[in-house]
Design a protein around this motif. Structure first.
Motif, short mmCIF file in Angstrom:
data_model
loop_
_atom_site.label_atom_id
_atom_site.label_comp_id
_atom_site.label_asym_id
_atom_site.label_seq_id
_atom_site.Cartn_x
_atom_site.Cartn_y
_atom_site.Cartn_z
N GLN A 73 27.03 33.67 46.71
CA GLN A 73 26.25 34.82 46.22
C GLN A 73 27.17 36.01 46.00
N GLN A 74 28.05 36.25 46.98
CA GLN A 74 28.98 37.39 46.84
C GLN A 74 29.96 37.17 45.68
N LEU A 75 30.46 35.95 45.59
CA LEU A 75 31.44 35.68 44.53
C LEU A 75 30.79 35.85 43.16
N ARG A 76 29.57 35.35 43.02
CA ARG A 76 28.87 35.48 41.73
C ARG A 76 28.57 36.95 41.42
N ALA A 77 28.18 37.72 42.45
CA ALA A 77 27.90 39.14 42.22
C ALA A 77 29.19 39.85 41.76
N ASP A 78 30.30 39.53 42.40
CA ASP A 78 31.59 40.14 42.03
C ASP A 78 31.98 39.76 40.60
N LEU A 79 31.77 38.48 40.29
CA LEU A 79 32.10 38.01 38.94
C LEU A 79 31.22 38.70 37.89
N GLU A 80 29.94 38.85 38.22
CA GLU A 80 29.04 39.51 37.26
C GLU A 80 29.52 40.92 36.96
N LEU A 81 29.95 41.61 38.02
CA LEU A 81 30.43 42.98 37.80
C LEU A 81 31.69 42.95 36.92
N ALA A 82 32.61 42.05 37.25
CA ALA A 82 33.85 41.97 36.46
C ALA A 82 33.52 41.67 34.99
N ILE A 83 32.65 40.68 34.79
CA ILE A 83 32.35 40.25 33.42
C ILE A 83 31.65 41.35 32.63
N SER A 84 30.91 42.22 33.35
CA SER A 84 30.23 43.32 32.65
C SER A 84 31.23 44.34 32.12
N MET A 85 32.49 44.20 32.49
CA MET A 85 33.50 45.16 32.04
C MET A 85 34.57 44.51 31.15
N ILE A 86 34.27 43.26 30.75
CA ILE A 86 35.21 42.51 29.91
C ILE A 86 34.49 42.18 28.60
N PRO A 87 35.00 42.64 27.46
CA PRO A 87 34.28 42.38 26.21
C PRO A 87 34.46 40.95 25.71
#
Ligand SMILES: C[C@H](O)[C@H](O)[C@@H](O)C(=O)CO
Ligand code: MN
Length: 418
Positions: A73-87
């Motif tokens: 859950q934590q890893l996916r949340a972190d990835l979601e945040l990262a991906i929201s900042m990568i075009p």
């Protein structure tokens, strides 16, 4: 009202058009090039199978930055945040140790059901998945050998793990409608002078043949094999060397994985792409940054990253090269590491797409090396950054370094409480 980003984009488009370059087409092409983001930057390659166990296999994540992900859950949340900042388009690259299960699952018994959480999440986030058997950090790899082990029990265990991993990989491809690239890397090697360098390679070759015996459709699953020069504790001999895997991939028709950190310090994978492509059907790239050794530092927008991107673009290898990342820095914010490295890979691709390649090739063919060098250097200061900003704006991700504020806020509100 026209924003400064729109204004700069209009001027940049004109400037590139004067050189015969269509900036709009470059953006469109960039939108067709997914970058496979590796999950293991988020938790220092720990995984969820045995997170407290040590990282072995001759690789190291150095640093002790607080807030690493401790569960899916934590890893996916972190990835979601990262991906929201990568075009633009991305994929997620998973290792087998990131399975989810209430009970311990032996590695040779992993199944698609242990990864349904990831598949559902990938669907929701419109990501393709890639996969890797994890042939390290395990008691059965403790003596430094896996698929090439002289012990038939150990060898069989890892063959079964890789076979099971291929079934998981194919299930990803079926579920998501995009082939999963499954990369096999084994740490097998020797610390000191090795007398029989042949037998382990013979064993690795026949073990791999057993691994890839089951047929899968290329629309679901693609095999890749990754060479390495040396690891910590296997400094003198690596069974899966470059020559071994180049020959294997060429003769078996698998993809060849080139990791930027897996060669002698003066060797670069950018120069290997055009050579290997003549003999293998596909390449998988592990774009990384070795600093004196395979240190897996975060990817920079440096000369080698640019050269890698330029090779893909100049030779129109879009359908034959799979772009993946492989770094794991535990000394900085791990989400920032993903964002910096992935944005840099994409910036390099965009810069390559904005190059007047036809003109440069013409100068080269005509022997005008002065003109070639002059143009190559001039293009470094063309306004590609205005095109990048527009690309970010269109994808609704932060332009410039504003993303750092979001990471810092997440660090205090979420990571600090882990
Ligand atoms: C986790 C590893 O980095 C990865 O599986 C492998 O690709 C590698 O590069 C080992 O050095
Ligand atoms: Mn790698």
């Amino acid at each position: 009202m026209t924003s400064s980003i729109d204004h700069a984009w209009t001027l940049a488009k004109e400037r590139f058009a004067q050189l015969g370059i269509d900036a709009e087409a470059a953006i469109k092409q960039l939108d067709s090039l997914p970058v496979s983001i590796h999950c293991w930057q988020g938790d220092d390659v720990a995984g969820f199978e045995n997170p407290e166990g040590g990282l072995t296999g001759g690789i190291q994540a150095t640093g002790n930055y607080p807030g690493k992900a401790r569960n899916a859950q934590q890893l996916r949340a972190d990835l979601e945040l990262a991906i929201s900042m990568i075009p633009g388009p991305n994929r997620l690259n998973l290792h087998a140790i990131y399975l989810e299960s209430d009970n311990p699952v032996p590695r040779n018994e992993i199944e698609p059901k242990h990864f349904t959480g990831w598949v559902d999440w990938a669907k929701k986030n419109k990501l393709g998945l890639d996969f890797n058997p994890s042939c390290f950090s395990h008691p059965m790899s403790a003596d430094g050998f896996t698929l090439s082990s002289a012990n038939p029990e150990i060898r069989q265990f890892w063959i079964e793990h890789c076979q099971a991993s291929r079934r998981v990989s194919a299930s990803f491809g079926r579920a998501l409608g995009t082939p999963s690239v499954m990369n096999i890397w084994v740490p097998d090697g020797m610390k000191d002078v090795t007398v029989d360098r042949l037998a382990p390679r013979q064993r690795l070759m026949s073990a791999l043949d057993e691994v890839i015996a089951e047929k899968f459709d290329i629309t679901e699953h693609i095999d890749a094999v990754e060479s390495k020069l040396f690891g910590i504790g296997s400094e003198s001999y690596t069974v899966g060397s470059n020559e071994f895997y180049l020959g294997y991939a060429a003769s078996r028709g698998t993809a060849l994985c080139l990791d930027a950190g897996h060669f002698h310090p003066t060797e670069v994978i950018s120069d290997k792409i055009s050579a290997a492509m003549l003999y293998v059907p596909r390449l998988l790239l592990h774009v990384s940054r070795p600093v004196r050794w395979d240190s897996d530092h975060v990817v920079l927008l440096d000369d080698e990253t640019q050269a890698i991107a330029s090779e893909i673009v100049r030779h129109n290898l879009f359908n034959r090269v799979h772009i993946g990342l492989d770094f794991f820095d535990a000394s900085i914010n791990r989400i920032a590491a993903w964002v910096i490295g992935t944005r840099n890979m994409k910036k390099a691709l965009l810069k390559a797409l904005l190059e007047p390649t036809d003109l440069l090739k013409k100068l080269e063919v005509e022997g005008d090396y002065t003109g070639r060098l002059a143009l190559l250097e001039e293009q470094k200061s063309l306004p590609w950054q205005a095109v990048w900003d527009m690309y970010c704006q269109r994808h609704d991700v932060p332009v410039g370094a504003q993303w750092l504020d979001t990471v810092r806020h997440y660090e205090t509100s979420v990571l600090a409480k882990r």
